[in-house]
Scaffold this active site. Structure first.
Site, PDB file in Angstrom:
ATOM      1  N   LYS A 229       0.820  -1.210   0.000  1.00 32.67           N
ATOM      2  CA  LYS A 229       0.000   0.000   0.000  1.00 32.67           C
ATOM      3  C   LYS A 229       0.858   1.267   0.000  1.00 32.67           C
ATOM      4  O   LYS A 229       2.001   1.276   0.460  1.00 32.67           O
ATOM      5  CB  LYS A 229      -0.961  -0.001   1.191  1.00 32.67           C
ATOM      6  CG  LYS A 229      -2.061  -1.071   1.117  1.00 32.67           C
ATOM      7  CD  LYS A 229      -3.036  -0.834  -0.011  1.00 32.67           C
ATOM      8  CE  LYS A 229      -4.089  -1.922  -0.165  1.00 32.67           C
ATOM      9  NZ  LYS A 229      -5.068  -1.945   0.910  1.00 32.67           N
ATOM     10  N   ARG A 263      -4.137 -10.393   4.082  1.00 36.92           N
ATOM     11  CA  ARG A 263      -4.315 -10.384   2.632  1.00 36.92           C
ATOM     12  C   ARG A 263      -3.051  -9.836   1.990  1.00 36.92           C
ATOM     13  O   ARG A 263      -2.663  -8.692   2.264  1.00 36.92           O
ATOM     14  CB  ARG A 263      -5.540  -9.537   2.264  1.00 36.92           C
ATOM     15  CG  ARG A 263      -5.896  -9.510   0.787  1.00 36.92           C
ATOM     16  CD  ARG A 263      -7.159  -8.680   0.570  1.00 36.92           C
ATOM     17  NE  ARG A 263      -7.582  -8.675  -0.828  1.00 36.92           N
ATOM     18  CZ  ARG A 263      -7.163  -7.794  -1.739  1.00 36.92           C
ATOM     19  NH1 ARG A 263      -6.297  -6.844  -1.393  1.00 36.92           N
ATOM     20  NH2 ARG A 263      -7.596  -7.849  -2.977  1.00 36.92           N
TER      21      ARG A 263
END
Length: 284
Positions: A229, A263
């Protein structure tokens, strides 16, 4: 909307059994990310061809993924292009059945109930809604009718650095859980995802990870997806493919603070990190 017969593979109790299996592991379960999209922030276009998607699914499983999360629309908050349900289905239809046939549970990552219904009817095991049942009014009913677990993710249209992000997440989850209950979704089938990278400034993403244990008040399992991210690059400037170290650091903190599902794009590295961390902790 007309629907096909519910797949026997994961309908009803069998579908709900997927979640206890994931949560029974001594370390957090690892969800491998498979994007069959042209524009996902980290791997857009890499696996859009069916043969490449299937090969990547096999790799994720070989690397230790406990579940595969397949998505056919980029849901990244910056620069992603909305696609129709028809476009999502065109990307999924050539490959979903073959991936399900590999034998590892598959989660369908979509905010559209039409797409989720189709995927669940093919044998997908879990619905993963990045708008937490609050965007598509038919999503909760589809999940309830199919009797499968649902991942409820926190999201916002725009980031607001002035808000208490944990309070905002708690309010959002309370609303989503109410929607789920009204539709007949059992609380035993709900997973909460605080939505790292969605509707949050970088500092809020890190705050969520640091304060993740506050979500224990919901008494529901928590999934965290910090993989590659953008907030990682605000600490150490880097391109998405070069954020493995930051991703693992974030995920280890998440696991320490109560996350039960991680995840990740880089499954082998994530599995190794979780196992080694658990082994070290076991020596205390």
């Amino acid at each position: 909307m007309a629907t096909k017969p519910i797949s026997a593979a994961f309908a009803g109790p069998a579908g709900l059994a997927v979640l206890p299996a994931l949560l029974s592991k001594p370390t957090p379960a690892v969800m491998g990310i498979l994007n069959v999209t042209p524009d996902s922030f980290s791997d857009g276009g890499q696996f859009i061809a069916p043969e490449l998607a299937l090969a990547q699914a096999r790799k994720l499983i070989a690397d230790g993924a406990d579940i595969i999360d397949i998505g056919a629309e980029s849901t990244r908050p910056y620069g992603s292009q909305p696609v129709s349900a028809d476009d999502e289905l065109k990307r999924l239809k050539p490959v979903l059945a073959d991936i399900i046939a590999l034998g590892v549970p598959v989660s369908i990552d979509s905010m559209k109930s039409e797409v989720v219904a189709w995927a669940l009817d093919q044998g997908a095991a879990v619905a993963n809604d990045v708008w937490g049942l609050q965007r598509d009014p038919g999503m909760a009913d589809i999940v309830a009718a199919r009797g499968v677990p649902v991942i409820i993710m926190h999201n916002r249209e725009h980031a607001d650095p002035a808000i208490d992000i944990m309070k905002d997440i708690a309010t959002f989850f309370t609303r989503s859980i109410e929607i789920a209950a009204k539709a007949g979704i059992s609380s035993d089938s709900i997973v909460l995802d605080p939505g790292i990278g969605f509707g949050k400034v970088p500092e809020q993403n890190m705050m969520v990870l640091a304060r993740l244990s506050e979500l224990d008040t919901f008494r529901l399992p928590v999934l965290v997806g910090a993989s590659r991210k953008r907030f990682i690059s605000t600490v150490v400037p880097s391109e998405p493919q070069n954020r493995i170290g930051g991703s693992i650091a974030a995920h280890l903190i998440a696991a320490q603070n109560g996350a039960r599902i991680i995840r990740a794009h880089d499954v082998a590295e994530t599995v190794q990190a979780l196992l080694v961390a658990a082994a070290i902790k076991g020596q205390q």
